[in-house]
Design an enzyme around this catalytic site. Structure first.
Site, PDB file in Angstrom:
ATOM      1  N   ASP A 141      -6.690  21.939  21.990  1.00  0.00           N
ATOM      2  CA  ASP A 141      -7.949  23.777  21.836  1.00  0.00           C
ATOM      3  C   ASP A 141      -8.576  22.841  20.803  1.00  0.00           C
ATOM      4  OD1 ASP A 141      -6.932  27.398  21.494  1.00  0.00           O
ATOM      5  OD2 ASP A 141      -8.390  25.970  22.640  1.00  0.00           O
ATOM      6  N   LYS A 144     -14.630  20.807  21.399  1.00  0.00           N
ATOM      7  CA  LYS A 144     -13.852  20.448  23.118  1.00  0.00           C
ATOM      8  C   LYS A 144     -14.676  18.202  22.900  1.00  0.00           C
ATOM      9  CE  LYS A 144     -12.867  23.843  23.065  1.00  0.00           C
ATOM     10  NZ  LYS A 144     -11.503  23.649  22.618  1.00  0.00           N
ATOM     11  N   ASP A 169      -6.673  22.739  26.931  1.00  0.00           N
ATOM     12  CA  ASP A 169      -7.792  24.042  27.059  1.00  0.00           C
ATOM     13  C   ASP A 169      -8.527  23.591  27.119  1.00  0.00           C
ATOM     14  OD1 ASP A 169      -7.280  27.232  25.424  1.00  0.00           O
ATOM     15  OD2 ASP A 169      -7.929  27.162  27.372  1.00  0.00           O
ATOM     16  N   ASN A 170      -9.007  25.561  28.010  1.00  0.00           N
ATOM     17  CA  ASN A 170     -10.734  24.977  28.174  1.00  0.00           C
ATOM     18  C   ASN A 170     -11.182  24.000  28.901  1.00  0.00           C
ATOM     19  OD1 ASN A 170     -11.219  26.393  24.999  1.00  0.00           O
ATOM     20  ND2 ASN A 170     -11.204  27.172  26.594  1.00  0.00           N
ATOM     21  N   GLU A 199      -9.951  33.500  27.967  1.00  0.00           N
ATOM     22  CA  GLU A 199      -9.094  34.639  27.845  1.00  0.00           C
ATOM     23  C   GLU A 199      -9.918  35.751  27.354  1.00  0.00           C
ATOM     24  OE1 GLU A 199      -9.312  31.138  26.544  1.00  0.00           O
ATOM     25  OE2 GLU A 199     -10.305  31.235  24.442  1.00  0.00           O
TER      26      GLU A 199
HETATM   27  O1  LIG Z   1     -15.174  26.167  20.612  1.00  0.00           O
HETATM   28  C1  LIG Z   1     -13.621  26.450  20.678  1.00  0.00           C
HETATM   29  N1  LIG Z   1     -12.799  26.312  20.246  1.00  0.00           N
HETATM   30  C2  LIG Z   1     -12.938  25.409  19.251  1.00  0.00           C
HETATM   31  C3  LIG Z   1     -12.063  25.517  18.544  1.00  0.00           C
HETATM   32  C4  LIG Z   1     -11.909  24.902  17.356  1.00  0.00           C
HETATM   33  C5  LIG Z   1     -11.150  24.699  16.529  1.00  0.00           C
HETATM   34  O2  LIG Z   1      -9.771  24.023  16.543  1.00  0.00           O
HETATM   35  C6  LIG Z   1     -10.333  23.788  14.131  1.00  0.00           C
HETATM   36  N2  LIG Z   1     -10.978  22.156  14.297  1.00  0.00           N
HETATM   37  C7  LIG Z   1     -11.426  21.063  14.304  1.00  0.00           C
HETATM   38  N3  LIG Z   1     -11.127  19.764  14.382  1.00  0.00           N
HETATM   39  C8  LIG Z   1      -9.577  19.403  13.978  1.00  0.00           C
HETATM   40  C9  LIG Z   1      -8.495  18.344  13.853  1.00  0.00           C
HETATM   41  F1  LIG Z   1      -7.354  19.414  15.257  1.00  0.00           F
HETATM   42  F2  LIG Z   1      -8.989  18.091  14.557  1.00  0.00           F
HETATM   43  F3  LIG Z   1      -8.432  18.650  12.741  1.00  0.00           F
HETATM   44  C10 LIG Z   1      -9.475  21.580  13.853  1.00  0.00           C
HETATM   45  C11 LIG Z   1     -11.703  24.201  14.100  1.00  0.00           C
HETATM   46  O3  LIG Z   1     -11.538  24.124  12.852  1.00  0.00           O
HETATM   47  C12 LIG Z   1     -11.592  25.780  14.747  1.00  0.00           C
HETATM   48  O4  LIG Z   1     -10.640  25.896  13.992  1.00  0.00           O
HETATM   49  C13 LIG Z   1     -13.357  27.808  22.482  1.00  0.00           C
HETATM   50  C14 LIG Z   1     -14.608  28.259  22.500  1.00  0.00           C
HETATM   51  C15 LIG Z   1     -14.255  29.302  24.119  1.00  0.00           C
HETATM   52  N4  LIG Z   1     -15.718  30.096  24.276  1.00  0.00           N
HETATM   53  O5  LIG Z   1     -15.307  30.539  24.884  1.00  0.00           O
HETATM   54  O6  LIG Z   1     -16.314  29.990  23.520  1.00  0.00           O
HETATM   55  C16 LIG Z   1     -12.858  29.283  24.215  1.00  0.00           C
HETATM   56  C17 LIG Z   1     -11.485  28.426  23.935  1.00  0.00           C
HETATM   57  O7  LIG Z   1     -11.039  28.994  24.447  1.00  0.00           O
HETATM   58  C18 LIG Z   1     -12.225  28.213  22.552  1.00  0.00           C
HETATM   59  O8  LIG Z   1     -10.731  27.108  22.361  1.00  0.00           O
HETATM   60 MG   LIG Z   2      -9.239  27.507  23.549  1.00  0.00          MG
END
Ligand SMILES: O=C(NC/C=C/[C@H]1O[C@@H](n2cnc(C(F)(F)F)c2)[C@H](O)[C@@H]1O)c1cc([N+](=O)[O-])cc(O)c1O
Ligand SMILES: [Mg+2]
Length: 214
Positions: A141, A144, A169-170, A199
């Site tokens: 999650d 992407k 997810d997504n 969501e």
């Molecule tokens: O962009 C979305 N999610 C991106 C989520 C990103 C999250 O994952 C973390 N991360 C990055 N790398 C790592 C790791 F693990 F590599 F260390 C962890 C980022 O800091 C952030 O908290 C998103 C967007 C929508 N939307 O409707 O736009 C809906 C959703 O459910 C979504 O999840």
């Molecule tokens: Mg998500």
């Protein structure tokens, strides 16, 4: 100074949820996101699909990529058997800080390890740093465009076993086309799409459940 959305989400948890009651934490976040501010939690509709997969797999070792505020971390951990553990990777230190407080409010610190930093760095260290052999369940999650490279990295690091479940997810919105193509066409996976909604909205989205065949 202006608060951030994750800070406001945490305050909603501390105001409306009961300490030590994970389901009340999940409910408080969903109510906040439905009534006050949208936030990118997996949410309750996809969350129920997540719950059913977690209950079916009954995992002992879980990896979550993308903690954000800890909504799905708490949701998963609340269903884990006593000695089971979830390692959740978070890149953004501010989000990690909020997630740790949400997890503490739920009383789930003993089941959850929040690891800060990039997946490319931490996935290769999972075995030596955390004594992980293989993961029973991986919940994707995070960014992407990282789903596919990180899945390949998990394979290369020998962190997947025959039967490991990947739940993403997504896969529709925002979408992860290269990941979907890979898990749906690779002979090493058996994939299944669970149609749902983004969501807190009416837009289509869904979860892809893929079994690693070894
Ligand atoms: O962009 C979305 N999610 C991106 C989520 C990103 C999250 O994952 C973390 N991360 C990055 N790398 C790592 C790791 F693990 F590599 F260390 C962890 C980022 O800091 C952030 O908290 C998103 C967007 C929508 N939307 O409707 O736009 C809906 C959703 O459910 C979504 O999840
Ligand atoms: Mg998500």
């Amino acid at each position: 100074t202006q608060s951030t959305r994750p800070q406001r989400l945490l305050h909603a948890v501390q105001k409306n949820a009961t300490r030590g009651d994970p389901r009340s934490v999940v409910k408080a976040i969903d109510n906040f996101c439905r009534q006050k501010e949208w936030a990118m939690n997996v949410g309750d509709e996809k969350g129920c699909i997540l719950d059913s997969v977690v209950s079916e797999v009954n995992p002992v070792t879980v990896l979550e990529l993308g903690t954000y505020c800890g909504y799905s971390t708490v949701r998963i951990a609340s269903l884990l058997p006593p000695r089971a553990k979830i390692i959740t990777l978070e890149f953004n230190p501010d989000y990690a800080k909020i997630a740790r407080q949400v997890i503490a409010w739920a009383g789930l610190e003993d089941k959850i390890q929040v690891v800060e930093g990039p997946s490319g760095e931490w996935i290769p260290k999972m075995k030596e740093q955390f004594g992980v052999k293989t993961f029973d369940l991986v919940f994707l999650d995070h960014w992407k465009d990282r789903y596919l490279p990180d899945t390949k990295l998990l394979e290369d690091c020998g962190l997947l076993r025959k039967g490991t479940i990947l739940l993403a997810d997504n896969v529709i919105c925002p979408g992860t086309p290269d990941y979907l193509e890979y898990v749906r066409n690779s002979p090493r996976y058996k994939s299944q799409y669970f149609k749902s909604h983004l969501e807190y909205t009416k837009a289509e989205d869904g979860l892809e459940k893929s079994v690693f065949l070894g």
